[in-house]
Scaffold this active site. Sequence first.
Site, PDB file in Angstrom:
ATOM      1  N   HIS A  59      42.707  38.392  46.479  1.00  0.00           N
ATOM      2  CA  HIS A  59      41.813  38.118  47.613  1.00  0.00           C
ATOM      3  C   HIS A  59      40.546  38.962  47.581  1.00  0.00           C
ATOM      4  CE1 HIS A  59      43.870  41.539  49.802  1.00  0.00           C
ATOM      5  NE2 HIS A  59      42.660  41.692  50.287  1.00  0.00           N
ATOM      6  N   ASP A  92      48.965  37.466  44.951  1.00  0.00           N
ATOM      7  CA  ASP A  92      47.754  38.162  45.387  1.00  0.00           C
ATOM      8  C   ASP A  92      47.351  39.251  44.397  1.00  0.00           C
ATOM      9  OD1 ASP A  92      45.552  38.564  46.988  1.00  0.00           O
ATOM     10  OD2 ASP A  92      46.538  40.018  48.280  1.00  0.00           O
ATOM     11  N   SER A 173      42.205  47.367  49.606  1.00  0.00           N
ATOM     12  CA  SER A 173      42.938  46.318  48.894  1.00  0.00           C
ATOM     13  C   SER A 173      42.730  46.414  47.389  1.00  0.00           C
ATOM     14  CB  SER A 173      42.479  44.939  49.377  1.00  0.00           C
ATOM     15  OG  SER A 173      42.923  44.684  50.680  1.00  0.00           O
TER      16      SER A 173
END
Length: 316
Positions: A59, A92, A173
């Site tokens: 992402h 992801d 992230s």
Amino acid sequence: MVNALNQQPAAQQTDTAPAGSIEQVAAKVLPTVVQVQLRDGSGSGFVLSSDGLVLTNNHVVESAARGGQIKVQLQDGRSFDARIVGRDPTSDLAVLKAEDVSDLPTAELGSSADLRIGQQVVAVGSPFDLNGTVTSGIVSSLNRPVRAGGEQGSETTVLNAIQTDAAINPGNSGGPLVNMRGQVVGINSAIYSPNSTQSQAGSVGIGFAIPVDQARRIAKELSETGKATQTVLGVSVTDAPDGGAQVGDVTAGGAAEAAGIKDGDVITKFGDRPIESSDALVAAVRSRAPGEKVQLTTRDGRTVQVTLGSQTVEPR
């Protein structure tokens, strides 16, 4: 009279950090962590190979999947163009390749299989563009089914997550969660945000990371072939009214059909792991590798052994 302003400062601390300290972990890990920069934002990642392979979240980079510019910035300030080697929305994860680099320091991968609740961990990344930020905490929970990442939070991004109270914020992230030996045990991927009206929520002490044992397999496939293999059971599932995962469509010739699972069965255990929801089953399946044998238990007391199947992930 004693005046602190007139006193000489105490001897400075030595250059050697105490063994097993957060300071020592930070010194080991920071050189391997990068900021992943895109036109519309940034995230984190860490170096897998000295010639520039970098692991991050899908992402973080999916907005650049059709040719957008990506750069990775090292802790020493150097910045390099990078390209996507492969990405997997279902886990992801994405692997990048920094161009024209060599002799980069690489992260040491540990194991997530022996993590324990209460174990101390350290998160490293670039929250809110603050490059090289180090936070610490503990493993708060394990095997937590969490929806995260791109693809609008669909079932394709259900994670079998490590939960931690180390502060994780937007921009973290893709960065590493490491143990006190400085070994990567997870990839920071999501935060719990109780106030969805905020455009950029901050840490409330509930963050989630992808276990490194799962990430290692996916990253190896992505770096070698550009594609990832998703572990599948061969069913569609919904939440059962009284808990468990209720089986809908059973894929003809799939792993579940071969094991005798039928439409309408409610799966309540996956190996020794209780299954309380459809997401819990999806997360449990994806935590294993294709070809593994697992015992399933249904609400009516049946136990069956299933050999998990696989399919190649084709990112949209």
